[in-house]
Design an enzyme around this catalytic site. Structure first.
Site, mmCIF file in Angstrom:
data_model
loop_
_atom_site.group_PDB
_atom_site.id
_atom_site.type_symbol
_atom_site.label_atom_id
_atom_site.label_comp_id
_atom_site.label_asym_id
_atom_site.label_seq_id
_atom_site.Cartn_x
_atom_site.Cartn_y
_atom_site.Cartn_z
ATOM 1 N N GLY C 145 0.830 -1.193 0.000
ATOM 2 C CA GLY C 145 0.000 0.000 0.000
ATOM 3 C C GLY C 145 0.869 1.248 0.000
ATOM 4 C CB CYS C 146 0.292 4.648 -1.299
ATOM 5 S SG CYS C 146 -1.388 4.939 -0.724
ATOM 6 C CE1 TYR C 147 -1.654 8.195 3.796
ATOM 7 C CE2 TYR C 147 -3.425 6.658 3.337
ATOM 8 C CZ TYR C 147 -2.977 7.955 3.482
ATOM 9 O OH TYR C 147 -3.846 9.000 3.311
ATOM 10 C CB ALA C 150 5.138 6.841 2.974
#
Lengths: 342, 342, 342, 342
Positions: C145-147, C150
């Site tokens: 996932g993107c979160y 990061a």
């Protein structure tokens, strides 16, 4: 004695702005709030920026729920106002924020809107010659479109003074709230932020005949308008860049003088000092219109730029301003004259 | 009898917002407007959103130009308020929008600001326990910082009710107006649009000791705050996401009940209905603060999110609210409770 | 010999970004493009930024239309990948940009997604310890996932080096493209521009268990994560502000040294020079991740901020990077290392 | 054998974009990077989006630091290119991104720029009739202005085919990066976000004579241009709305056919399918230009809208495209054809 006002279409952007302004109006008490797909919900869901009304429940839009008020604001999709209005009684002031009663020419209406023409009501742009007289005491008001408001204010003085040839070219940038609250993919934040795009190019936008109507009335001859609207990455605001060939003999001084005179007594329209140009940011949330004008000698054109907030002066503010006139109240009552900037 | 108010620093963002609010205040008449580098210019250059004051000429900021008013708002760079204030007379209400008189601890002040401590004035956050009492009748008000306003409102109920461990973690996003109007490359539109970035990471932001002061007072013990401010691509607004470990036995119900009670009588602070979360867009231009709270059971933390407009409730609105209290006026007088949305 | 790649979900944001990157990949030839509601349309309608593919017609997503390629990228709604993947053959490299195969714990999956767990595939975050080994030669990749991308990049070094207590607090701001292209009212430009708002507060976001999984693996003990995502007024980018209590003895030097070492050989993750902080604007369209770290001595916490483009390193770039590893190509091949700024 | 390229003005927006493109160019090796006020700093400070060059130190701009390269890109303030260029040797390809060598008419130059005319170099808009021939083998290139690029591409086919009257009206919206990186108050994010404003109204913008030059050459007669640029709340992009009266007999079909033919072989200019309109978001970071055309029958005008990225096709991309032609490389080499969207 308070004015009792209802708002139909209270969950949308125009309805929300009408409510924001009415909450600041010292003579108005807010009555029924109605909606269609949001009926039954509390207003706080749709309009979280109006905490004082957060607990109000939205009724279904109907003549029954709207009955019993002194003023009814209609912020409905095009074509729906007539059916509601005709059941509201002739002593009720009906202020239609939609397009249904703006155009005088039934054929133009039907060409652009595709449904039968419902009629023509006094036009709620007080700055138009003769408009205040028509609004005083009226029980029906057709609020102008947001683009025609910006463009008419910008070009009226030039046409009224006979300075411009009757072929106007207008390119206007609008904030996205002008496109309404219905969720469409091209209006997603992801699509509009960082991007500008035109739409309705080539004369297709429904606000074109309204501009033609206003400018032609001022000029005393038919004025054509080449109108290109563009969608700008901002929620509110219209910046209208308008131009027309200057008639022979027009000078920078005669031009400025015509604008000075035209706006001298207008409470909401401001001709900026020379060298200063309008920005939409300066009118966010305000009923003011900022205008500046120049003569492009090399191209032989008059160039006028006008900035308004599409939801305030362009819709709800114009509506309340016209209501004030209709009811014999001071024209500026309850209307913000300051923008929220930066 | 009107209150005669002057504004020092009228060309900046805080000063402009004070003026916007004072223009809507029924008891205030606006007197001298002063500035430093813009002195001699008309206000319309610096603040085109305030057309009613466009022709006013900015005087040089000095005790002389500010004398003779009932209220003087100072919107000056840090460290400049004391020199002006001490020459204004003890019967003048001085409302300092800067940081100079906010902190009680002189050592903390000097550590963060690098100049001698000028003193401590009654703190203009009426929602703090005891603050209204201290403000009533005062002639000196220290307006809180914008971040401390948002964070204190969000966390005070949890600490006052003894629900949270004394180690708060705060990440807040601010609109760019919080950084002021001085032109710096990293604040250019080209740099900030489409981008988020942190600053003052690791405890360096000057608003940290102010949060510590407020939360510690509420908790009755020293509360540490790990504070990370971020710059968001919007002109206004603060969204503060605040959390702390929940004390043993805290439930979602006890948490909500504490917040309900804390804000029940507050005119400007709204605990949202369950399931609805604050957005800064809903408070643009408004003096309202929106708050929501949740218990994260898996992480054992209380999470509170607060949204304010940094220039309104976070600066000028808080200033006017406190002025109202100091002068014995109704606390809400002249303050917008609606946001300009969308 | 070219790698023949198909993209399912080519009309969405993730699919569009996969295509943008594949168009710049020297070894890939783009084959079938499929969609669901847009099937039958030309790609130019949905993805006007990819003129080289504008004339391509979107096929209906099915195992048949996706067959016969070396690589198939799935950019489908959650829960739809398994059915497609199991019919694609074990010799086809399937890269799933969705969530279906990311989590190892079936119970966690079912608690957060509400449907049966489809399995666990090698996890496409090459920077995780052991990830490159698992990806080499694999025929199935679960793109993170993107979160979690990061947050994991930001906190991994601290946990891997044993510097942080196992309770992380994360507040992340995301551009709106992370919410996808389906038209929902709260994602309208009018709503998101000029506004920040949180969502999924209190532990409800589906990316939370993925962060817990990654950080716990690095720490060798269970790490809890208090995660609050916020929606920021920008189309792309994630700024993740992450913190945890520092273990006794941690110094600014030991902290920086751990990060220096962790990223020294990483082609896409950059520890910034001291004093410089990440911004999402610097990674727009790039596969880079920018990280900076600080020790907040007063609060006793390690604070790490990471910036990525949610669609590039956070989705499609991570997918292509992992594909490169799986196919034995240079890991950086075809991936942009520069952001499009300003 | 690599082409060795230097960039003067590497810390600004144009210089940064030249570097971004050169980093993706397979035949170019980046040599000296120079600046003026940033000389001595590392590039990573000014251009954090280019991590591969972050450690490079900026030299002072001078003929000495720029010597010894095959190509030198000048991204300097107006008026500074000539002094540098004349010391670089005639065998060095000098690509000037500034205005100094664009205009043929020395009087026009001096009227708009106020300094003596330095000369005229081959004009780097390959899509102009005859331009590719002039660029092939040249050692001096004048890169067009960003507005003239957008406007010329939009109107050239109409004028070359004799379809339009020689009085063009252009309103263009530009992203803020077009105004450069020097910090000025009106370019602050707080000022530009949520706001549109015009500038240089009435013929004053320096790009006007360049448009006149290009369109007149195509038309074979003098074309006047009424040009109004506006600043839009986005970092990049130009949307140019251009119109002119249609000559008698022009039909929608003859118009479309002229545009189809004009762009049929152009690698970077795309006439969109009927019904689809350009947006700047679709060309962010790309060297593409999107164009659409309509005939407004009621107003008798041809309306053309063109969208480019002001920094890519409008500056650095046009520069690299022209460099490719000058050096005999494939015209498209190393240039992005996809936008970064959304």
């Amino acid at each position: 004695m308070a004015i009792h006002a209802a708002v139909a279409g209270a969950s949308g952007y125009a309805g929300g702005e009408v409510l924001r302004l009415l909450l600041g109006h010292p003579e108005v008490r807010i009555g029924a709030l109605t909606a269609h797909s949001s009926a039954g919900q509390r207003l706080g869901q749709a309009q979280p920026h109006l905490p004082r009304l957060a607990g109000r429940v939205l009724a279904e839009t109907s003549a029954e729920t709207l009955a019993g008020h002194d003023v009814v604001f209609l912020a409905l999709p095009h074509g729906q106002s007539a059916a509601v209005a005709e059941r509201l009684g002739e002593d009720v002031l009906v202020v239609d924020c939609g397009a249904d009663f703006r155009l005088e020419d039934a054929a133009e209406w039907e060409r652009f809107y595709g449904v039968p023409h419902a009629g023509t009501w006094p036009y709620g742009l007080p700055e138009l010659p003769g408009a205040r007289e028509a609004l005083r005491g009226t029980k029906r008001i057709a609020v102008p479109g947001c683009y025609p408001t910006a463009v008419s204010l910008a070009l009226l003085p030039a046409y009224a003074a006979g300075l411009a040839e009757p072929e106007a070219v207008v390119v206007a940038a609008s904030g996205t709230s002008g496109a309404g609250k219905a969720a469409k993919p091209h209006l997603l934040g992801s699509e509009v932020m960082g991007s500008m795009s035109p739409y309705g190019v080539g004369g297709g936008h429904r606000h074109t005949p309204e501009m033609v109507q206003n400018l032609s009335a001022a000029a005393g001859e038919r004025v054509t308008v080449s109108f290109t609207p563009t969608l700008a990455p901002m929620p509110r605001g219209i910046l209208a860049t308008c131009s027309a060939k200057a008639r022979p003999g027009v000078t920078a001084e005669s031009l400025r003088s015509a604008y000075d005179k035209a706006f001298a007594d207008e409470p909401f329209v401001h001709l900026l000092p020379e060298g200063q140009w309008p920005s939409t940011g300066a009118v966010t949330g305000s009923n003011a219109a900022l205008v500046q004008v120049a003569l492009d000698a090399a191209a032989g054109r008059i160039v006028v730029v006008g900035a308004i907030d599409n939801l305030t002066k362009g819709t709800a503010g114009g509506a309340v301003q016209s209501m004030n006139i209709a009811l014999g109240l001071p024209e500026e009552l309850g209307l913000p004259t300051c923008g929220v900037a930066p």
